[in-house]
Design an enzyme around this catalytic site. Structure first.
Site, mmCIF file in Angstrom:
data_model
loop_
_atom_site.group_PDB
_atom_site.id
_atom_site.type_symbol
_atom_site.label_atom_id
_atom_site.label_comp_id
_atom_site.label_asym_id
_atom_site.label_seq_id
_atom_site.Cartn_x
_atom_site.Cartn_y
_atom_site.Cartn_z
ATOM 1 N N GLU A 1 0.703 -1.262 0.005
ATOM 2 C CA GLU A 1 -0.103 -0.059 0.113
ATOM 3 C C GLU A 1 0.851 1.332 -0.037
ATOM 4 O OE1 GLU A 1 -3.899 -1.866 2.305
ATOM 5 O OE2 GLU A 1 -2.838 -0.207 3.374
ATOM 6 N N GLU B 1 -5.260 -8.684 0.842
ATOM 7 C CA GLU B 1 -6.135 -8.328 1.824
ATOM 8 C C GLU B 1 -7.364 -8.075 1.827
ATOM 9 O OE1 GLU B 1 -4.698 -5.078 4.503
ATOM 10 O OE2 GLU B 1 -2.481 -5.567 4.233
#
Length: 462
Positions: free
Chosen positions: A170, A365
């Site tokens: 991320e 995720e």
């Protein structure tokens, strides 16, 4: 329920991150990361806590592996603590053999149990020494060389057993939350630094990938990529302004990384709005960056409705939320304001990514923190109805995307194996499919763990 199944090769499991689970911040030679430092600053963490103990997984990793085994997973995604492996972080700094040995032993145990390791090199925990030394990700030349050196050491130390590498987790969060609004480490507030940091991370990623492909891929046979985070975005209403705002928001969230990495350039709306504040890639750098990911690693949790307006340039001057024009909500509210359940958005996002970027997708995720779960006794917390409903919706959307739409999705990781240190929220928010009593470190499986184990057993070809 659909009778269709995912292919036999489909991998599923759970994900964690080093700082959120390990604890033992100074054991066996580890030195501080920027998160160790950030947690000590007053008011940064909601409950005043830190990752000093977390789920004590540095010591209890065998228990975690047995938990994974009991859930029947095929894979486990975890991250390495850079300052455990090279405590001061730099290419001339000493390597910590104890740190390498720890991860090597964990990886060997996973492989022995038939669990495929997916290893993230960087999940937000820059060695503090590098931030002190040269400003960390703000320093292009130094950060790229030090990260590439760290990556090389990891490929050398673990690459015979690891066939799935993720460079960064991320980068949007690293750059925007860490250097834009200051909510995450290192806590900078700026409207220029996030773009500089993003740019340097894209280049550091690309250099590490080139190194892997040049020196390791042939003999180790693995794949390497990056994990980007994105919500699915839907126009708030049918106006042209909302539609344009949605496209703009998608570029500011996802396109700022995905377009350079998969297509070789920044998206047009970002270029237009930022002008000369957006760093440029040289022709040589474009060649390096373009195509620098073998797959698309996706972290996704929710869907947002988008309308034009607001003063937040980092988001692309848009306002987002879950409330429709008629006042109804998109889905079930979680313990995080930004997260509601909306399965159809997941299906659309998987289709969009697969078509737009033409790479196989791994969902690295996906998960749900039940509202108020932290206030419940363990007997009630494990009966996590809303999390089960979330996973039911999202696995069904996954199945439809693959079997009905033909999306090339090859893996899925629930977030998370354990309740853990949830960054700025501390221990107040629980994402785990396993309840953790932080006083005793006792792990208790929740019903959602049982649901996912059963679902994947039934929906992957034998």
């Amino acid at each position: 329920m659909s009778a269709a199944k995912l292919p036999k090769s489909f991998v599923w499991g759970y994900a964690t991150a080093a700082y959120q689970i390990e604890g033992s911040p100074d054991k066996d030679g580890r030195e501080p990361s920027i998160w160790d430092t950030f947690c000590k600053a007053p008011g940064k963490i909601a409950d005043g806590s830190s990752g000093d103990v977390a789920t004590d997984s540095y010591n209890r990793w065998r228990e975690d592996v047995q938990l994974l085994k009991s859930y029947g997973v095929k894979a486990y995604r975890f991250s390495l603590s850079w300052s455990r492996i090279i405590p001061k972080g730099g290419r001339s700094d000493p390597v910590n053999g104890a740190g390498i040995k720890h991860y090597r032993t964990l990886i060997e145990e996973l492989v022995k149990e038939g669990i495929t390791p997916f290893v993230t090199l960087y999940h937000w925990d820059l060695p503090q020494a590098l931030d002190d030394r040269y400003g960390g990700w703000l320093n292009k030349e130094e950060a790229i060389q030090d990260f590439t050196n760290y990556a090389k050491l990891c490929f050398e130390s673990f690459g015979d057993l690891v066939q799935n590498w993720i460079t960064f987790n991320e980068p949007w969060v690293i750059s925007v939350m860490g250097y834009g609004n200051g909510i995450f480490a290192p806590g900078h507030v700026s409207n220029t630094e996030p773009w500089i940091v993003s740019h340097h991370i894209i280049l550091a990623h690309a250099h590490a990938v080139k190194l892997y492909r040049d020196e390791f891929k042939e003999k180790q046979g693995g794949q390497i990529g990056i994990t980007l985070d994105s919500h699915w975005l839907i126009p708030y209403d049918d106006t042209d302004a909302s539609k344009e705002a949605t496209l703009r928001a998608m570029e500011f969230k996802l396109g700022r990384f995905a377009n350079p990495i998969y297509k070789g350039e920044y998206p047009p709306r970002i270029k237009k709005i930022l002008g000369d504040r957006l760093p440029e890639f040289t022709p040589e750098e474009i060649e390096l960056v373009k195509g620098s990911s073998d797959f698309f690693g996706l972290n996704t949790y929710t869907t947002h409705l988008v309308q034009d307006g607001g003063s937040d340039e980092l988001a692309g001057f848009v306002k987002t939320g879950h409330t429709r024009a008629d006042g109804t909500q998109l889905g079930t509210q979680s313990d995080m304001g930004w997260l509601q359940t909306y399965g159809p958005g997941f299906r659309w996002l998987l289709n969009y990514l697969w078509k737009a970027y033409d790479k196989p997708v791994y969902v690295t995720e996906n998960g749900f923190p039940v509202k108020g779960e932290n206030d419940l006794p363990v007997e009630q917390a494990v009966d996590d109805t809303d999390r089960q409903a979330y996973y039911r919706d999202y696995t069904e959307a996954l199945l439809q995307a693959v079997t009905e739409d033909g999306a090339d999705v090859r893996g899925y990781f629930g977030w998370s194996l354990l309740d853990n240190f949830e960054w700025a929220e501390g221990y107040k928010v629980r994402f785990g499919v396993t309840h953790v009593d932080y006083e005793t470190q006792k792990r208790t499986p929740k019903k959602s763990a049982e649901f996912l184990s059963r679902w994947f057993k039934e929906h992957i070809e034998e």
